[in-house]
Design an enzyme around this catalytic site. Structure first.
Site, PDB file in Angstrom:
ATOM      1  N   GLU A  19       6.157   7.648  -1.820  1.00 62.96           N
ATOM      2  CA  GLU A  19       5.439   6.663  -3.027  1.00 62.96           C
ATOM      3  C   GLU A  19       6.360   6.278  -3.864  1.00 62.96           C
ATOM      4  O   GLU A  19       6.153   4.998  -4.498  1.00 62.96           O
ATOM      5  CB  GLU A  19       4.090   6.889  -3.211  1.00 62.96           C
ATOM      6  CG  GLU A  19       3.168   7.458  -1.999  1.00 62.96           C
ATOM      7  CD  GLU A  19       2.994   6.237  -1.192  1.00 62.96           C
ATOM      8  OE1 GLU A  19       3.028   5.152  -1.455  1.00 62.96           O
ATOM      9  OE2 GLU A  19       2.446   6.517   0.059  1.00 62.96           O
TER      10      GLU A  19
ATOM     11  N   ASP B 224       7.736   0.282   3.758  1.00 65.50           N
ATOM     12  CA  ASP B 224       7.601   1.303   4.879  1.00 65.50           C
ATOM     13  C   ASP B 224       8.477   0.616   5.977  1.00 65.50           C
ATOM     14  O   ASP B 224       8.577  -0.487   6.362  1.00 65.50           O
ATOM     15  CB  ASP B 224       6.184   1.160   5.193  1.00 65.50           C
ATOM     16  CG  ASP B 224       5.114   2.025   4.189  1.00 65.50           C
ATOM     17  OD1 ASP B 224       5.790   2.919   3.762  1.00 65.50           O
ATOM     18  OD2 ASP B 224       4.190   1.537   3.888  1.00 65.50           O
TER      19      ASP B 224
ATOM     20  N   HIS C  96       8.509   3.542  -3.159  1.00 66.60           N
ATOM     21  CA  HIS C  96       7.930   2.103  -3.302  1.00 66.60           C
ATOM     22  C   HIS C  96       7.853   1.637  -4.665  1.00 66.60           C
ATOM     23  O   HIS C  96       7.924   0.453  -5.018  1.00 66.60           O
ATOM     24  CB  HIS C  96       6.543   2.134  -2.872  1.00 66.60           C
ATOM     25  CG  HIS C  96       6.197   2.414  -1.362  1.00 66.60           C
ATOM     26  ND1 HIS C  96       6.560   1.259  -0.269  1.00 66.60           N
ATOM     27  CD2 HIS C  96       5.679   3.232  -0.447  1.00 66.60           C
ATOM     28  CE1 HIS C  96       6.322   1.755   0.813  1.00 66.60           C
ATOM     29  NE2 HIS C  96       5.763   2.973   0.757  1.00 66.60           N
TER      30      HIS C  96
END
Length: 917
Positions: A156, A166, A159
């Site tokens: 995460e 993804d 990101h």
């Protein structure tokens, strides 16, 4: 001159971010300033804090090795909510807040699972908004499903911090590869597993069968699932499946799967995650640490949120007497004190010109008498010079005198004046720990004003010609504690110049998520109008029901008794004066109850500073809880310093500036620069005729692994809570929301009307292709002539039987005749059918197609995503082989195709390609 959009966007990535202000910085390989905030609605649990510490500690080592010894987590703050008990080890926060946190810990809305996710809707390489973990995820053993919590955090974090995406796709889990095999959407392709359909499951055992191919697509049927092997040798990729023990790296250019139909390839033009990471600001000067020792463990600070403390620091210098600025400031400040600030807050007020005066030390806002003590002191006259630092120092004194710390306190600074001494108190502001929200009024406000907001994590606003701009700015400055049900919500904000003896009519929908503490406010510039207001059940409120302010600031206010009725409210205002006058209407409310999460809208620009010709993106998020609201009209109003307005309809269509379709993020490019200076953003989100719906499926969530293959046997994980297809969306009542998106600053822009075209059409990212008999059918979302506005002049469509022809040598691939294709308006769905002459279509024939859009000035968009179309005739067999094996149903013609493609690609690329798929 042809300016590549890629270059323009690349430059944009290195400018200041938008409304959200993270405190994270990287120093000597270590990340400092990470904030993990716990929502006030989460029950107190000491184990939660302990598990957060363990997660981050494990993640730090995993991150260190994944980045080849470049970065680790050094200092982390955990923000404890006010609802938890105080402890001696808890410190007072400075600028840390729930709303600005990098990681939030909050319960899911409607109890649909505990999948971790990152709210990320920017372009490739742009940082996300926040990571969301649920308390259940942090307190429950999810090791088999997601992998260890530390590994999930790194997934995460990639990101959030580096703007990568993804490498799986739950909507397109399989694709047909260049080798004519059906592959799971993944990176790298070295991850092995099998494809099965679960027929019947009892406990942890299931009866399975091989997957069948869909007769339309040639891919596996919808129920087919990829089950990875538990024991792997592949080391990448963390953005596909971090839960596998062997996976410790990101996909590199060498291992990246450019064919996979995932968001990483779509958003980053098929670049590997590691390439994007290495291009980030973090890695420009982050060399690998020497030696073999692991990084030091992170250190943690426990901070506990405090009672909200706000001090208004208002300019009353001589320039405030022009254009009714003092009056407008008082109207907006009064509205803030009565309608916006949360009950239980401590509020003070300071005014300044050459000198500053403390008018109110901190007052506890617990009733009408409390705010009246402050509003009674709003300045009546404007005079003197401008000393912003004097105002700030007086604000700090007002806070300290009331036995409060400036750390974590907020100052709302409003000024219209120039001040060349403002930088003299920058260091004091920084040391204070206070958050400074700035409101620049008019075009002459000090240019260094925004520096105060940037350095303290505050909001920045600009208001000028828009008469309601100040009201909108004050309405946006609500509590940052995460208690959404306590925050004020703006339903209406309208300002119109009404001619003498004429009526202003309007309607405002009030939905069932709001209605508590509802106010209807009218302001005027010459004479009080006649006011008529009617609720959905016919109850009428007239002018006499409205309370006129004692300060003669030309405003009238009605507080709706009890809970406002759900439905459409109507209002009419009559300008009783013979001359035209400006009338404004503002309606605010709060959540219907402490347990009702309201629909909310937030907005911001992609950056707070830009230099022409870099385009910007307008973002608006509309949600209830953590779920997106779809199918609504979202309009952005952008105003320049000279009052010029640009109105943009924002889209959630997954094309152009919008990253993902139907995620509740409405986006649009902004390119209509109208000179330099400050610009303001306001967004109106509304729906009528019951068109809105609530999506019950959270986008961008961590991949759930249903099970693993271990010693040749499928070992199942616990089932994930799923939303049934028939309840994947819920209707939402008609509603209206207004919100300010703050301000941004433009430099280098030419005067309006004198510029030459520099922005090409937008890149097409959703091209789809399929074979129908002997034709190929294409569909895509039309870009504009200028990014996503207007109509492109023409399209260039090219086709090849070789993927690399289009990816690396698009201009020399076979051209499709598009003389009959006339581009539609941006945002429209384009459909085009053609016969791929001189190619022959047989069973197994596979084509690759890509598009460019052309501006009339010959500016060319980036090449679109590469779509694949395959001719497939279903085989007689009832099943197909497992992942990675050759499709036996192919005909000899396919082998001819494969050899042709191999030959063509090897000749074209023999200097740089060692092998071809």
């Amino acid at each position: 001159m042809v300016l590549s959009l890629y270059v323009v966007l690349f430059l944009a990535l290195h400018l200041l971010p938008g409304m959200k202000s993270s405190m994270v910085n990287l120093n000597n390989n270590g990340y400092d300033g990470i904030v993990i905030a716990i929502n006030p609605g989460v029950p107190e649990d000491e184990k939660l804090i302990q598990n957060i510490k363990e997660m981050v500690t494990e993640a730090s080592t995993y991150l260190f090795h994944a980045t080849k010894r470049r970065v680790y987590f050094r200092n982390v703050s955990i923000l404890i909510p006010m609802t938890w008990k105080s402890k001696s080890e808890y410190s007072i926060p400075k600028q840390e807040s729930y709303d600005q946190a990098d990681v939030i810990v909050a319960n899911p809305y409607l109890k649909y699972g505990d999948d971790p996710y990152t709210l990320q809707y920017g372009q490739c390489g742009e940082r996300g908004q926040y990571i969301h973990f649920t308390p259940n995820f942090l307190l429950t053993n999810n090791l088999p499903i997601y992998g260890s919590r530390g590994r999930v955090f790194v997934h995460e974090w990639a990101h959030l911090r580096w703007g990568i995406f993804d490498e799986y796709n739950v909507d397109r889990p399989f694709y047909i590869s260049r080798r004519n095999t059906i592959e799971a959407t993944r990176c790298s392709t070295h991850i092995t597993g099998i494809n099965v359909v679960f027929k019947e499951c009892q406990g942890s055992s299931c009866i399975t069968r091989p997957c069948r191919r869909d007769s339309q697509t040639g891919l596996y049927e919808a129920k087919c699932t990829f089950i990875p092997e538990k024991s792997q040798t592949a080391r990448d990729s963390i953005m596909f499946v971090q839960s596998i023990d062997s996976v410790t790296e990101f996909c590199t250019a060498k291992t990246h799967n450019t064919e996979a139909p995932n968001l990483q390839n779509k958003m980053c033009s098929s670049r590997s995650t590691w390439d994007v990471i290495m291009d980030s600001d973090d890695f420009q000067n982050a060399s690998p640490m020497k030696g073999t020792d692991p990084p030091p463990h992170p250190t943690f600070s426990l901070l506990k949120s405090k009672q909200r403390v706000v001090c208004l620091v208002l300019d009353k210098s001589g320039s405030m007497s022009s254009e009714d600025r003092l009056l407008r400031m008082n109207q907006a400040a009064e509205l803030y004190l009565i309608q916006i600030i949360e009950k239980g807050s401590l509020v003070g007020m300071v005014t300044f010109e050459s000198l500053a005066t403390i008018l109110n030390y901190l007052t506890d806002i617990i009733g009408d008498n409390a705010y009246e003590k402050i509003t009674a002191n709003l300045p009546r006259e404007a005079s003197g010079g401008t000393s912003i630092c004097s105002g700030l120092r007086a604000g700090f004194q007002a806070i300290i005198h009331s036995n409060q710390s400036t750390s974590g306190s907020e100052i709302i600074l409003l000024t219209d004046g120039e001040d060349d001494q403002i930088s003299s108190c920058f260091e004091e502001v920084k040391q204070s720990g206070a958050v400074i929200h700035t409101i620049a009024l008019g075009p002459s406000a000090a240019r260094e004003l925004e520096t105060l907001s940037n350095m303290t994590g505050g909001y920045r606003f600009y208001a000028n010609k828009d008469i309601n701009g100040l009201t909108d700015a004050f309405s946006r400055i609500s509590s940052r504690s995460g208690s959404i049900t306590q925050q004020a919500i703006q339903l209406e904000s309208k300002a119109l110049n009404i001619t003498g003896r004429k009526w202003l009519n309007g309607t405002v929908p009030v939905d069932s998520t709001v209605g508590n503490d509802t106010f209807f406010v009218v302001t005027w510039t010459i004479q009080k109008p006649e006011i008529l207001l009617q609720d959905p059940k016919g109850t009428k409120y007239e002018t006499s029901d409205f309370r006129v302010d004692k300060l003669n600031i030309r405003s009238a206010r009605l507080r709706i008794p009890g809970i406002a009725e759900t439905g459409t409210w109507t209002y009419s205002l009559l300008n009783k004066h013979a001359k035209s006058q400006m009338l404004t209407v503002t309606m605010t409310t709060r959540a219907r109850s402490p347990t009702t999460l309201p629909v909310i809208a937030t907005a911001h620009m992609s950056r707070s500073t830009t230099h022409y010709p870099s385009p910007m993106i307008v973002y608006a998020q509309v949600s209830q809880g953590f779920l997106p609201v779809l199918g609504i009209n979202v309009t952005a109003i952008i105003e320049t310093e000279d009052g010029h307005q640009v109105i943009l309809e924002l889209w959630d269509n997954g094309a152009g500036a919008d990253t993902v379709k139907n995620d509740g993020i409405y986006s649009r490019y902004f390119t209509e620069y109208h000179g330099n200076g400050r610009y303001s953003l306001k967004v109106h989100a509304q729906t009528r005729n019951n068109m809105a719906r609530l999506s019950l499926r959270q986008q961008n969530r961590a991949m759930y692994i249903p099970g693993y293959i271990e010693n040749g046997k499928i070992i199942l994980n616990p089932p994930r809570p799923e939303v049934k297809d028939d309840v994947s969306e819920a209707k939402v009542e008609d509603f209206s929301r207004l919100t300010s998106g703050g301000s941004f600053t433009v430099s280098g822009a030419p005067p309006a009307g004198s510029r030459t075209p520099v922005f090409p059409p937008g890149k097409i990212t959703d091209l789809e292709a399929k074979v129908k008999e002997d034709h190929i059918q294409l569909s895509w979302t039309a870009p504009g002539n200028v990014l996503d506005k207007g109509k492109a002049n023409s399209y260039i469509i090219r086709i090849s039987k070789c993927f690399l022809d289009l990816q690396e040598d698009f201009d020399n691939a076979a051209l499709v005749n598009t003389t009959s294709l006339i581009p539609k308006e941006a945002g429209s769905i384009e459909n085009f059918e053609f016969k791929p002459e001189p190619f022959k279509i047989e069973n197994g024939t596979k084509f690759y197609i890509a598009i460019q859009a052309i501006h009339e000035a010959n500016l060319t968009s980036e090449v679109s995503n590469i779509a694949q179309a395959t001719k497939f005739i279903p085989p007689q067999e009832s099943s197909v082989p497992a992942l990675g094996t050759k499709i036996f149903a192919t005909s000899l013609a396919i082998w001819g195709l494969a050899k042709e493609c191999f030959f063509v690609c090897i000749v074209k690329h023999h200097n740089k390609v060692l092998f071809i798929f």
